[in-house]
Write an enzyme that holds these catalytic residues in place. Sequence first.
Site, PDB file in Angstrom:
ATOM      1  N   HIS A  95      44.718  83.024  77.905  1.00  0.00           N
ATOM      2  CA  HIS A  95      45.012  81.777  78.614  1.00  0.00           C
ATOM      3  C   HIS A  95      45.349  80.714  77.579  1.00  0.00           C
ATOM      4  CE1 HIS A  95      44.759  78.332  81.171  1.00  0.00           C
ATOM      5  NE2 HIS A  95      43.618  77.899  80.666  1.00  0.00           N
ATOM      6  N   HIS A  97      47.338  76.564  77.048  1.00  0.00           N
ATOM      7  CA  HIS A  97      48.013  75.394  77.616  1.00  0.00           C
ATOM      8  C   HIS A  97      49.288  75.145  76.800  1.00  0.00           C
ATOM      9  CE1 HIS A  97      44.578  73.401  80.089  1.00  0.00           C
ATOM     10  NE2 HIS A  97      44.427  74.711  80.052  1.00  0.00           N
ATOM     11  N   ASP A 120      63.226  91.615  78.612  1.00  0.00           N
ATOM     12  CA  ASP A 120      62.550  92.545  77.700  1.00  0.00           C
ATOM     13  C   ASP A 120      61.042  92.571  77.938  1.00  0.00           C
ATOM     14  OD1 ASP A 120      64.678  93.659  76.293  1.00  0.00           O
ATOM     15  OD2 ASP A 120      64.691  92.084  74.766  1.00  0.00           O
ATOM     16  N   HIS A 172      48.177  73.814  86.371  1.00  0.00           N
ATOM     17  CA  HIS A 172      47.250  74.163  85.302  1.00  0.00           C
ATOM     18  C   HIS A 172      48.032  74.749  84.112  1.00  0.00           C
ATOM     19  CE1 HIS A 172      43.016  76.011  84.350  1.00  0.00           C
ATOM     20  NE2 HIS A 172      43.679  75.731  83.252  1.00  0.00           N
ATOM     21  N   TYR A 230      63.601 101.002  72.129  1.00  0.00           N
ATOM     22  CA  TYR A 230      63.367  99.945  71.154  1.00  0.00           C
ATOM     23  C   TYR A 230      62.214 100.325  70.224  1.00  0.00           C
ATOM     24  CZ  TYR A 230      62.743  95.264  69.221  1.00  0.00           C
ATOM     25  OH  TYR A 230      62.648  94.191  68.384  1.00  0.00           O
TER      26      TYR A 230
END
Lengths: 233, 233, 233, 233
Positions: A95, A97, A120, A172, A230
């Site tokens: 998580h 910001h 991708d 958020h 890849y």
Amino acid sequence: MLLKDLREQVLKANLELVHAGLVLYTFGNASGIDRKEGLVAIKPSGVPYETMQPSDIVLTDMDGKVVEGNLKPSSDLDTHIILYKRLPAIGGVVHTHSTYATSWAQAGRPIPAFGTTHADYFRGPVPVTDPLTDEEINGDYVLNTGLAICRLFDRRDGLDPMATPAALVAGHAPFTWGPTPADAAHTAVVLETVARMAILSLSINPECAGVSKALLDRHYFRKHGPKATYGQN
Amino acid sequence: MLLKDLREQVLKANLELVHAGLVLYTFGNASGIDRKEGLVAIKPSGVPYETMQPSDIVLTDMDGKVVEGNLKPSSDLDTHIILYKRLPAIGGVVHTHSTYATSWAQAGRPIPAFGTTHADYFRGPVPVTDPLTDEEINGDYVLNTGLAICRLFDRRDGLDPMATPAALVAGHAPFTWGPTPADAAHTAVVLETVARMAILSLSINPECAGVSKALLDRHYFRKHGPKATYGQN
Amino acid sequence: MLLKDLREQVLKANLELVHAGLVLYTFGNASGIDRKEGLVAIKPSGVPYETMQPSDIVLTDMDGKVVEGNLKPSSDLDTHIILYKRLPAIGGVVHTHSTYATSWAQAGRPIPAFGTTHADYFRGPVPVTDPLTDEEINGDYVLNTGLAICRLFDRRDGLDPMATPAALVAGHAPFTWGPTPADAAHTAVVLETVARMAILSLSINPECAGVSKALLDRHYFRKHGPKATYGQN
Amino acid sequence: MLLKDLREQVLKANLELVHAGLVLYTFGNASGIDRKEGLVAIKPSGVPYETMQPSDIVLTDMDGKVVEGNLKPSSDLDTHIILYKRLPAIGGVVHTHSTYATSWAQAGRPIPAFGTTHADYFRGPVPVTDPLTDEEINGDYVLNTGLAICRLFDRRDGLDPMATPAALVAGHAPFTWGPTPADAAHTAVVLETVARMAILSLSINPECAGVSKALLDRHYFRKHGPKATYGQN
């Protein structure tokens, strides 16, 4: 010290977020899970990254109870745990910001799949949750944040969480996940770049249409699945 | 040297602004107050940050008269002093011309509370003063700048300066404050990030609505007051 | 080596542009003048900044003829010289392709005086020249670039070059000047910041009005003239 | 080790992209060609730049078959090869997902020639390909990407690939080329800056018209051809 290797992975994933410029002060958190032990390792709450050690990483059980560690776990712990419960194939959650992805979350808009950089990593737009209701906010807020993400998986034509390992919480910020803490952190970094380019593309061309389903699939399967071409594997 | 500890705190707060990329050349200034002695410690005017020492920090009384120091205080001193007089609970004030927050001040618009990053620090929009009148500009300009901020506190439904410790001076730039010089600097850094994400959110969605009152309060009280759950305290 | 001190000042001004992030590769150039000797010292053309020495700085006379130096002078030399001829009080000229100021030049719009950061350095908008005609471009192009700037000084209500020491060449990029090469470089760096904040202010508020004449004068005279109050002098 | 010098040039060009901030993780790739040997040297696929050695650079023939090297070549190899086949005068090709140029590619818009920075490198807008069809995507995708670029050269009033050494692939990202790998990398870096300033210019003035043909030619020939005046040659 229990789960030293997992703690080190989680610390490294947290520091990758710092290194990539995704966090300010103590914002953001990465976690990992040991499925066999049923234990989650997560960044402590509000501790500076500069001096963080593997021993500072907090171990909790699947109810969020601290099993080892003197520090309090990240205040976002319950969102991480509900994602681990709902997605048995993942080993890490992140998580942040980060500026651009958070701006999309604040705008309440999914990040459209405008190009192959996006394709991708994400096999479609990165969705945004509904805003939490006052009841959800005043109730078990952190858990309800996770449940809002999980509801994205349940919508008809909703998010395939393994093909698009990211979601924005409205008002958020983003969450990402993956097989390991390192994968979740890597995805968070790419998400930030993709979010930035999407804003710029819209600014150049407000009618920007996004890539075709064929291109989305082509790039996705270039990096994923048995026919991936890849990299060195 | 009087108030060595306060001088060091003030120097550190000034350097934090440099470290976070908020200042160009000698722009910006941080101050602190010793309430018992009635003395303010503030950055000298136009001195390079690179070589600044605690002894360069200027001490003045509450009338702005220099008590100790060979250098002239920041030309913004009178704005700092009026804030200390009006807000007895604060111990530090910061002023910067940081790019994004200053752009909002120049645009004459409050920074809306678009997300939880904002709500973690500011319990509502960061307001902007009215433009100063020609009389205010040609009169005691620096003091009048402070008075324009203070008028924001007096408006009906106006700014609660302890819950939203920041304001924009129209056509000028932001001021922040807090219990200590370090807090005021920290808030200035977060304000810049919040200001940046608010511009980006508007660019994605010009109808961007901002967070609900419930979310604003939830995040605010997560970090403030007796029920705070963030960090290690 | 003639004029060692001036060469060193010019080198330092060029490196300040690099340090402030205003130049890519060998873009940009700073010069200085010794009025007594009638000699201009300027960056050589297309030479990397990393290894530049005072001896690489090229000395020319007021006709642009090289007086000392093995390298060719900046291809923008003739623009610098015409500014020195027209403005007897200046001692340094700087030209960059810095991102934000150049974007205003490309847009063909003056940079409005939106705030006090601008007013501290420029007593009004930073003007933009008319686009050069095909004749001017196909003729003595570099000189004509300088003449286009000088025409800004001649307009009724035109640019006061000592109060607003900068101009944008339409479709090209900014020039700044000042008492010394260091001043011209300092102004180029501030111009870039002011140009950036002006774009952002417009993006927040397309009707952004700019500061009043009173505020413009207040800030200008805070840093300039006999009643200046900023800094330690 | 075959073609040590070419490998070193290619490695250096790849690292220049990192140094200039154009690549994230393992994104992007630079290659070079030895026309006499008929061999292409290209970055390996998905290998971190930090530890890359000349021996990691992969050598292939003009059919894309690896001639020397233990690693797999960049997955974009076939696009590079078709450009080498079509453009016999070039010695280097670069592909990045750099933020600003990629945003133009995603927006499906050519980068207009808004100023002299652009004109110094590109004698007209940097064009964008048509979106690839589903057949092209599901078929020989990487080759078809290169063919879409080549079709830009064939259009009436189309791209002169030696005067404008860059193109955007719609919904994907930019390719640049030049006499050497270093030139192609240098052009990719300038393209990113030009792309960034073009977005900003449009944001200031949506009616931004771009430079005249006369200015475009003047700047182009200042740096190119027998009458070039820029630099020390």
